[in-house]
Enzyme design. Structure first.
Site, PDB file in Angstrom:
ATOM      1  N   HIS A  82       0.837  -1.200   0.000  1.00 42.25           N
ATOM      2  CA  HIS A  82       0.000   0.000   0.000  1.00 42.25           C
ATOM      3  C   HIS A  82       0.865   1.240   0.000  1.00 42.25           C
ATOM      4  O   HIS A  82       1.818   1.351   0.765  1.00 42.25           O
ATOM      5  CB  HIS A  82      -0.905   0.030   1.243  1.00 42.25           C
ATOM      6  CG  HIS A  82      -1.785   1.235   1.248  1.00 42.25           C
ATOM      7  ND1 HIS A  82      -2.977   1.276   0.566  1.00 42.25           N
ATOM      8  CD2 HIS A  82      -1.621   2.464   1.788  1.00 42.25           C
ATOM      9  CE1 HIS A  82      -3.515   2.472   0.701  1.00 42.25           C
ATOM     10  NE2 HIS A  82      -2.712   3.215   1.440  1.00 42.25           N
ATOM     11  N   ASP A 161     -15.303   2.242   7.199  1.00 47.36           N
ATOM     12  CA  ASP A 161     -14.344   3.204   6.645  1.00 47.36           C
ATOM     13  C   ASP A 161     -15.019   4.086   5.598  1.00 47.36           C
ATOM     14  O   ASP A 161     -14.760   5.287   5.546  1.00 47.36           O
ATOM     15  CB  ASP A 161     -13.137   2.480   6.039  1.00 47.36           C
ATOM     16  CG  ASP A 161     -12.178   3.479   5.414  1.00 47.36           C
ATOM     17  OD1 ASP A 161     -11.712   4.363   6.160  1.00 47.36           O
ATOM     18  OD2 ASP A 161     -11.931   3.433   4.202  1.00 47.36           O
ATOM     19  N   ARG A 168     -15.175  12.384   7.468  1.00 51.03           N
ATOM     20  CA  ARG A 168     -13.894  13.085   7.698  1.00 51.03           C
ATOM     21  C   ARG A 168     -13.654  14.134   6.619  1.00 51.03           C
ATOM     22  O   ARG A 168     -13.165  15.229   6.892  1.00 51.03           O
ATOM     23  CB  ARG A 168     -12.736  12.075   7.712  1.00 51.03           C
ATOM     24  CG  ARG A 168     -12.693  11.259   8.989  1.00 51.03           C
ATOM     25  CD  ARG A 168     -11.792  10.051   8.825  1.00 51.03           C
ATOM     26  NE  ARG A 168     -10.426  10.432   8.535  1.00 51.03           N
ATOM     27  CZ  ARG A 168      -9.559   9.673   7.855  1.00 51.03           C
ATOM     28  NH1 ARG A 168      -9.919   8.489   7.397  1.00 51.03           N
ATOM     29  NH2 ARG A 168      -8.341  10.085   7.646  1.00 51.03           N
ATOM     30  N   SER A 183      -7.995   3.742   8.804  1.00 46.87           N
ATOM     31  CA  SER A 183      -8.670   3.692   7.506  1.00 46.87           C
ATOM     32  C   SER A 183      -7.904   2.784   6.541  1.00 46.87           C
ATOM     33  O   SER A 183      -8.474   1.883   5.917  1.00 46.87           O
ATOM     34  CB  SER A 183      -8.772   5.128   6.962  1.00 46.87           C
ATOM     35  OG  SER A 183      -9.117   5.138   5.614  1.00 46.87           O
ATOM     36  N   LYS A 187      -8.658  -1.686   5.650  1.00 44.75           N
ATOM     37  CA  LYS A 187      -8.875  -2.210   4.292  1.00 44.75           C
ATOM     38  C   LYS A 187      -7.838  -3.289   3.961  1.00 44.75           C
ATOM     39  O   LYS A 187      -8.155  -4.298   3.345  1.00 44.75           O
ATOM     40  CB  LYS A 187      -8.800  -1.063   3.271  1.00 44.75           C
ATOM     41  CG  LYS A 187     -10.033  -0.155   3.338  1.00 44.75           C
ATOM     42  CD  LYS A 187      -9.973   1.002   2.380  1.00 44.75           C
ATOM     43  CE  LYS A 187      -9.062   2.077   2.838  1.00 44.75           C
ATOM     44  NZ  LYS A 187      -9.410   3.448   2.556  1.00 44.75           N
TER      45      LYS A 187
HETATM   46  N1  URA Z   1      -6.093   6.774   2.299  1.00 51.50           N
HETATM   47  C1  URA Z   1      -7.083   6.105   2.932  1.00 51.50           C
HETATM   48  O1  URA Z   1      -7.540   5.072   2.484  1.00 51.50           O
HETATM   49  N2  URA Z   1      -7.552   6.619   4.094  1.00 51.50           N
HETATM   50  C2  URA Z   1      -7.080   7.758   4.639  1.00 51.50           C
HETATM   51  O2  URA Z   1      -7.536   8.149   5.681  1.00 51.50           O
HETATM   52  C3  URA Z   1      -6.050   8.435   3.952  1.00 51.50           C
HETATM   53  C4  URA Z   1      -5.571   7.907   2.785  1.00 51.50           C
END
Ligand code: URA
Length: 433
Positions: A82, A161, A168, A183, A187
């Site tokens: 990621h 999320d 947010r 967040s 995932k």
């Molecule tokens: N990418 C995400 O998936 N979540 C965040 O909060 C910031 C970047």
């Protein structure tokens, strides 16, 4: 348990228990906790922070808010990667086939562009016919047979999320380190790979502006991943200038193909090789020196390009793009900007490059939901290079002369030229495990 009391506790920096955090996440996902109360809690987190233990529990509760994938049909150690996002970041497109060519397995769910940062899915969808929405069974089968597969997030993964991120965005609580950690990691954990490699970026084009903040985020993400039983590592990398030379969907795919053909080497090659080597180490395929060599050989032998072509074909795309780059979509108009003076390029404001690409149609905005896959920018010189007055600095690609001219002005101002070179920043600031 009362949401009001939990907001107050976080506001006073009194740690919440795992049950209290789970109550908040479950209640909000089910619609039992209203947006205004969750917004207040998110703001309390943003201002006062959470402990690493609270962050790990929040991450796990968000993971458990929806489906979790079972990757066991792949039948081998799987590694996910990621990146916290940046301008011109196409490392997934390089790293996945490199790791697959070395015998690794990379099941990857990626996102679309968010604001001025490009999305891997949009880049791949610029390849004619390429499908990023496949049934999970096909996703697992391609991962098993080809070694890598990249699809868009599907199913009911981490609904908490999705709801929290939307809130947010509306309440100025995006840039909170524990919230970003939960967040992203929720995932990653829901996807279920055995190993998770994080590329945490800092600089003008990244969420984290300093390497110190990037390191805090990386440490928190590693601890949340390890708390969930995963093998996790992170690289802290520079995003003060765009990564590589191309920004824009088909232009970035072009850069990837040229790199895999061995025609191009730049900062992106260095980062992709380092990331691939770490993923191979995590999959127990040797020590870092051996794995780096494997990754380099996969490119120089053409094996990584073959894997990229195999992945494109398996996902319904036209793999001939790997030989004939002209099959990729092209913008209707282009304009080359020349250097106004001689000098060394000391900085390129990557955020400005991202915004110029949005203006050119390479990203999505509320006013312009459709992407122009051929739009974007190619840098002919980058930070550290010397340029003579009148030499080509960059080329912009867009749908007409007007958008190209507007972007050209913006980009000319984003490139800083000085008489002496700036101190060099290493691409990789730190490796953490
Ligand atoms: N990418 C995400 O998936 N979540 C965040 O909060 C910031 C970047």
């Amino acid at each position: 348990m009362q949401t009001y009391d939990l907001i107050q506790k976080t506001r006073r920096m009194e740690p919440l228990s795992p049950d209290e955090i789970t109550f908040l996440v479950e209640g909000f996902t089910k619609g039992e906790i209203p947006d205004y109360m969750m917004s207040a809690w998110l703001m309390a987190v943003c201002c006062q922070g959470l402990t690493p233990e609270e962050t790990a529990v929040l991450t796990a509760a968000m993971r458990d808010s929806g489906d979790c994938l079972d990757l066991s049909p792949v039948g081998a150690f799987t590694t996910d990667k990621h990146s916290t996002g940046g301008i011109g970041d196409k490392t997934t497109l390089l790293v996945a086939p490199i790791v697959a060519a070395c015998g690794g397995f990379v099941p990857k769910m990626s996102g679309r562009g968010l604001g001025f940062t490009g999305g891997t899915i949009d880049k791949l969808e610029s390849i004619p016919g390429f499908s990023t929405s496949l049934p999970i069974e096909r996703f697992l089968e391609i991962t098993k047979t080809v070694g890598c597969c990249v699809i868009a997030q599907s199913g009911d993964l981490t609904p908490a999320d999705k709801k929290m991120y939307a809130l947010r965005n509306l309440t100025a609580t995006v840039d909170s380190i524990p919230l970003i950690c939960a967040s992203i990691m929720s995932k990653k954990l829901a996807l279920g790979a055995d190993g998770i490699l994080l590329d945490v970026k800092y600089g003008s084009g990244a969420f984290m502006k300093t390497p110190e903040d990037a390191e805090i985020l990386a440490r928190l993400m590693i601890s949340a991943g390890k708390a969930a039983g995963k093998s996790c590592r992170a690289l802290i990398t520079d995003m003060n200038a765009p990564l590589g030379t191309a920004v824009g969907n088909a232009l970035e795919v072009t850069e990837v193909i040229r790199m895999l053909r061995g025609e191009l080497r730049n900062s992106l090659t260095e980062l992709a090789t380092a990331l691939a080597a770490q993923m191979l180490v995590m999959a127990d395929m040797g020590n870092i020196v051996e794995c780096r060599k494997k990754a380099e050989d996969a490119v120089s032998s053409g094996a990584a390009l073959e894997k990229f072509a195999a992945m494109i074909e398996a996902q319904g795309g036209d793999a001939h793009v790997c030989e004939t780059i002209g099959l990729l979509p092209q913008a209707a108009c282009s304009l080359t900007v020349k250097a106004a003076r001689r000098g060394f390029i000391t900085a390129i404001q990557s955020e400005e490059v991202g915004l110029a690409c949005l203006d050119l149609g390479a990203g999505r905005t509320a006013a312009q939901p459709e992407i122009d896959p051929g739009a974007g920018v190619v840098l002919h010189r980058t930070v550290g290079d010397f340029i003579s007055a009148g030499d080509p600095l960059l080329t912009v690609y867009g749908k007409n002369q007007t958008v190209c001219e507007t972007a050209a002005v913006r980009l000319q101002n984003a490139v800083e030229l000085k008489d002496a070179p700036a101190a060099e920043h290493p691409m990789i600031y730190k490796i953490m495990d």
